[in-house]
Structure formats: structure tokens, C-alpha cells
Scaffold this active site. Structure first.
Site, short mmCIF file in Angstrom:
data_model
loop_
_atom_site.label_atom_id
_atom_site.label_comp_id
_atom_site.label_asym_id
_atom_site.label_seq_id
_atom_site.Cartn_x
_atom_site.Cartn_y
_atom_site.Cartn_z
N GLU A 147 -18.02 -25.62 51.03
CA GLU A 147 -17.39 -26.47 50.02
C GLU A 147 -15.99 -26.86 50.51
O GLU A 147 -14.97 -26.45 49.96
CB GLU A 147 -17.38 -25.74 48.68
CG GLU A 147 -18.81 -25.43 48.22
CD GLU A 147 -18.93 -24.46 47.05
OE1 GLU A 147 -17.90 -24.06 46.48
OE2 GLU A 147 -20.07 -24.11 46.71
N GLU B 231 -15.52 -26.85 39.39
CA GLU B 231 -16.45 -27.46 40.34
C GLU B 231 -15.91 -28.85 40.58
O GLU B 231 -15.96 -29.71 39.69
CB GLU B 231 -17.86 -27.53 39.76
CG GLU B 231 -18.56 -26.19 39.64
CD GLU B 231 -19.18 -25.71 40.96
OE1 GLU B 231 -19.14 -26.47 41.94
OE2 GLU B 231 -19.69 -24.58 40.98
ZN LIG Z 1 -19.42 -22.71 45.15
#
Ligand SMILES: [Zn+2]
Ligand SMILES: *[C@@H]1O[C@H](CO)[C@@H](O)[C@H](O)[C@H]1NC(C)=O
Ligand SMILES: *[C@@H]1O[C@H](CO)[C@@H](O)[C@H](O)[C@H]1NC(C)=O
Ligand SMILES: *[C@@H]1O[C@H](CO)[C@@H](O)[C@H](O)[C@H]1NC(C)=O
Length: 421
Positions: free
Chosen positions: A186, A384
Site C-alpha cells: 500500500e 483506507e
Molecule cells: Zn492494508
């Protein structure tokens, strides 16, 4: 290359790192990224059927409430299409050949040169160089801090920012902790985190300066440094740590490894599971164990924030239960203000705030839940970040960096209005 690897095995006691060029970067040629609509049981059937065809179950799939995203190797596309027809599912191809994106991203990589540019993704050593340079550029009120260590012997390096502010007050400020990059692939998470550090250190906006001065900041851009490095130089989709299991498979999901309801929801007991192996025991991973020990020594921890990608979503504890914590309403109000501040920058909306169990899926053993449960930390959030895949264009890092900066300001502002500090 083989010779180098051999040398590295012999000398693995002294930390041996291959440079990016020594690895053959996994190219994912002709892998396609699909979005498939259907309910959770259909998605589970689909991923299980595909997974059974794969060595080491290396399937990348992200199951959401009513859809899934799956990265499909060329040899499984026929099978996928068969299932889609048989089960009457809807599908859309997001990327026909993901290797093109990976190649472009690789070309846009930079090495550290007197700073970070925030128009490229950097390897973990370069992020550490940046943190060290900031601590020597602002020696009176910043210092590098070591939050723990990794399996391959890297430090979990962070930056502490604790200014004297306007009234020379550095003692007992509330601590604002940021954890980022626990999932290796990420990449936008560490990038916005260093961007935010740069804002705190160099902004001339009085609101950002006041934000900086109110807290004792502990900011860790890459808490899974081995995994991030491996993702950076070899496998773009690596998510886990790099520890070795007895059967030879590598890594555990460090956000399933914390000692709170460990091993219950959305985890795997299979050490070869590419994504969700929870580890052999709670805190089996040195990264989570040492970071937890560091967190436990902090007095006055007020904010704990984790950055992940991607879903455009703000989560509050607990991730494996639909029951609400005692200050849930406050968490939602503070979180909403944060999202309003963020969307004022570019007009992008997040979902939530809410619990993962209600907005996404139940997941056990995450850091946020452990911090809340163990330390009763009042203001605990997981962001997120935005995107429709793990590939956020490097030229657009500042876009999300500015949003995150405002989101942090929104958190602090509303929490202060509500008397949290
Ligand atoms: Zn994650
Ligand atoms: C990818 O697909 C192209 C076009 O179908 C084909 O020419 C090429 O050989 C494929 N490459 C791999 C590694 O499968
Ligand atoms: C450290 O950062 C300062 C300020 O951004 C910059 O001018 C300097 O060149 C950097 N030095 C190194 C060695 O990275
Ligand atoms: C802050 O500390 C400095 C150095 O000790 C001192 O000169 C200054 O007067 C102090 N300022 C306030 C507002 O207390």
C-alpha cells in the site's frame, strides 16, 4: 544474480541487501485486474475455485460487500470466464495487463537526493534517510525514534516532533501516533505520511503550525520495512512480513498478528496464504511485538491513526465486532469532521466513519483493535486512502497528501472542541 544470492545466504547474519537491479522484478505479464459483482458467498466460491489451481494459493483477491477485485494470471482467465457465465455474474476489466502499470511505476522511481520529491515512491532506506535528515535539520524539537525492528534486521524508524510551541510547553503533551505501511504494497500510505511530516515541519499555515505544536507526535511511515522493501524491489503485491515459516513459506499479515481476538475473522492459518496468514501465534512477528512494546511505554496516548489503502473509508474500532465502543458517537463525530476537512481539499468523499464489521468485513488481530482494547486509547482510527487499485500515480501523491493533512487537522480540531484535550 545466483552467485549474489548465494553470498547473501552465507552472510545472512550480517544484513545483506541486494540492490533493486539484482532482483528480477516480478513483471505480472498479462495478469488482468477484474472487478466482479456478486454476493459474498459467490465471491468466496469464485476465489476458492481459482485459488485451488494455484501454487501456494497466490491469488490476489479483495472481497468487499457486493463485489470483489481479483488479479488473474493469464492461465486462469478461461476458468474465470466459465464461472462468470455459469454463476451469471457481472464483470468488468479494470486493467487488461497490469504489468504495464507496474512498468510505468518502476520507471518513475527515484533515489534520495537531499530530500524526497513526493512525485515518486522511494525505498525504505531512502525514507529513513529523510527522517534522519529531518532530525538533524530540526535538532531542537525533532528526533528519530526506533519503534521496533524487523525480521531481516531493519529498524522501524520514526520521527518524534515535539515543539516548545508558543508557551515553551513540551512536557506531557497528548501523544498523536501515526502508523503507516503495515501492509507492504500500500505504497501511498508511507508516501502521504512523509508528506504530512513535511507539512508539519515546513508549512507556513498558522493552523498547521498550531496542530504541530499541540501534540507530541510519533510518526512511523513504514512499520513493515522488510515487506515494503520486498514489494519495492521484487513483488509489487507483497503484503506480509518476510519471516520464514517451518515449511519454507514467507511472511505473516502483520495486521492480523496483534494479540486481540487473534485468528478469528478474515485470517488464514496457512503459512503459504499470500495475503491473510495470521502468524503462528499472537505477536509471532517481531515487527508487531516490538512495536506493541514501544506503544505500551507511551503515557498520554490520545490519538492512534493507521494509514492503509485503498477503499476511501474511515474505520473505527472494533474491526471484528458490530458492537460499539463506549465513545463510539464521539469517534464518529470527530471522524466526520476529519472527512469534511479532507473533502474540502479536492471534493473527494470517503465512506464512514464506521466499524469494519459494518462497512467492509470482520477482521481480527489488527493494530487498531489491540491499541483500543489494551490501552483504552480514546481516539483510534484507520484510514483506507483513495484509489481503485494499489497503484496511485506518483505524480498525484500531493493530492492525497494535502487531503490527509487536512483530515488530521479536522481530527484535532473536533477533538479539542469536544474536550478531549
Ligand atoms: Zn492494508
Ligand atoms: C501476453 O499476451 C501477448 C498477447 O496475447 C502475447 O503475445 C505474449 O506472449 C503474452 N506474454 C506472456 C508472458 O504470457
Ligand atoms: C536535508 O534537508 C534539507 C532541508 O530540506 C536540505 O536542504 C538538505 O540538502 C538535506 N540534506 C541531506 C543530506 O539530505
Ligand atoms: C521560552 O524559553 C526561552 C529559552 O529558555 C526563554 O528565553 C523564553 O523567554 C521562554 N518563553 C516563554 C514564553 O516562556
Amino acid at each position: 544474480m545466483a552467485f549474489l544470492l548465494f553470498i547473501c545466504i552465507i552472510f545472512s547474519a550480517i544484513h545483506c541487501s541486494l540492490s533493486a537491479d539484482d532482483y528480477v522484478y516480478k513483471d505480472y505479464a498479462n495478469y488482468s485486474f477484474y472487478r466482479i459483482e456478486g454476493d459474498q458467498s459467490q465471491m468466496k466460491y469464485l476465489s476458492k475455485t481459482l485459488k485451488d489451481q494455484l501454487h501456494e494459493h497466490q491469488l490476489l483477491h479483495f472481497i468487499h460487500k457486493n463485489h470483489a477485485e481479483i488479479l488473474v494470471p493469464p492461465n486462469l482467465k478461461t476458468l474465470l470466464h466459465l464461472i462468470i457465465i455459469r454463476k451469471n455474474l457481472k464483470m468488468k476489466i479494470i486493467y487488461n495487463d497490469i504489468s504495464e502499470i507496474i512498468r510505468e511505476e518502476k520507471q518513475a522511481k527515484l533515489r534520495y537526493r537531499n530530500g524526497l520529491s513526493w512525485t515518486a515512491y522511494y525505498d525504505v532506506d531512502d525514507i529513513h534517510r529523510y527522517l534522519k535528515n529531518m532530525s538533524s535539520t530540526y535538532p531542537q524539537w525533532t528526533e528519530t525514534i526506533v519503534g521496533g525492528k524487523s525480521y531481516e534486521g531493519r529498524q522501524i524508524l520514526g520521527l518524534r516532533i515535539n515543539t516548545p510551541g508558543q508557551d515553551n510547553y513540551t512536557e506531557n503533551k497528548p501523544v498523536f501516533f501515526i502508523e503507516s505501511g503495515i501492509h507492504a504494497r500500500e505504497w501511498i500510505a508511507p508516501a502521504v505520511t512523509t508528506y504530512f511530516i513535511n507539512q508539519l515541519l515546513t508549512s507556513s499555515d498558522p493552523k498547521i503550525l498550531a496542530l504541530r505544536d499541540q501534540f507530541d507526535w510519533r510518526i512511523f511511515p513504514t512499520v513493515n520495512p522488510d515487506g515494503y522493501h520486498y514489494s519495492y524491489v521484487y513483488d509489487r503485491y507483497w503484503r506480509k512480513t518476510r519471516s520464514r515459516s517451518s515449511n519454507g513459506c514467507r511472511g505473516a499479515d502483520p495486521n492480523r498478528n496483534w494479540d486481540y481476538n487473534w485468528g478469528q475473522h478474515s485470517t488464514s492459518k496457512d503459512p503459504c496464504d499470500y495475503q491473510l496468514y495470521a502468524g503462528s501465534a499472537p505477536f509471532s512477528e517481531v515487527e508487531t511485538r516490538t512495536l506493541a512494546a514501544y506503544i505500551s511505554k507511551i503515557d498520554n496516548l490520545l490519538f492512534y491513526v493507521a494509514f492503509h489503502s485503498y477503499a476511501s473509508l474511515l474505520l473505527v474500532p472494533y474491526s471484528d465486532s458490530t458492537e460499539h465502543v463506549d465513545n463510539y458517537e464521539d469517534l464518529v463525530q470527530v471522524g466526520k469532521t476529519s472527512l469534511e476537512y479532507g473533502s474540502a481539499v479536492n471534493g473527494n468523499k470517503y465512506d464512514g466513519p464506521g466499524t469494519a464489521a459494518e462497512t467492509l468485513y470482520r477482521a481480527s488481530g489488527g493494530s487498531m483493535d489491540w491499541v483500543r482494547f489494551k490501552h483504552k486509547t480514546r481516539l483510534v482510527y484507520t484510514y483506507e486512502l483513495r484509489g481503485s487499485s494499489f497503484h496511485w500515480p506518483p505524480s498525484r501523491i500531493p493530492e492525497q497528501g494535502d487531503e490527509v493533512t487536512q483530515m488530521m487537522l479536522g481530527l484535532a480540531t473536533e477533538a479539542r472542541n469536544m474536550g478531549y484535550y
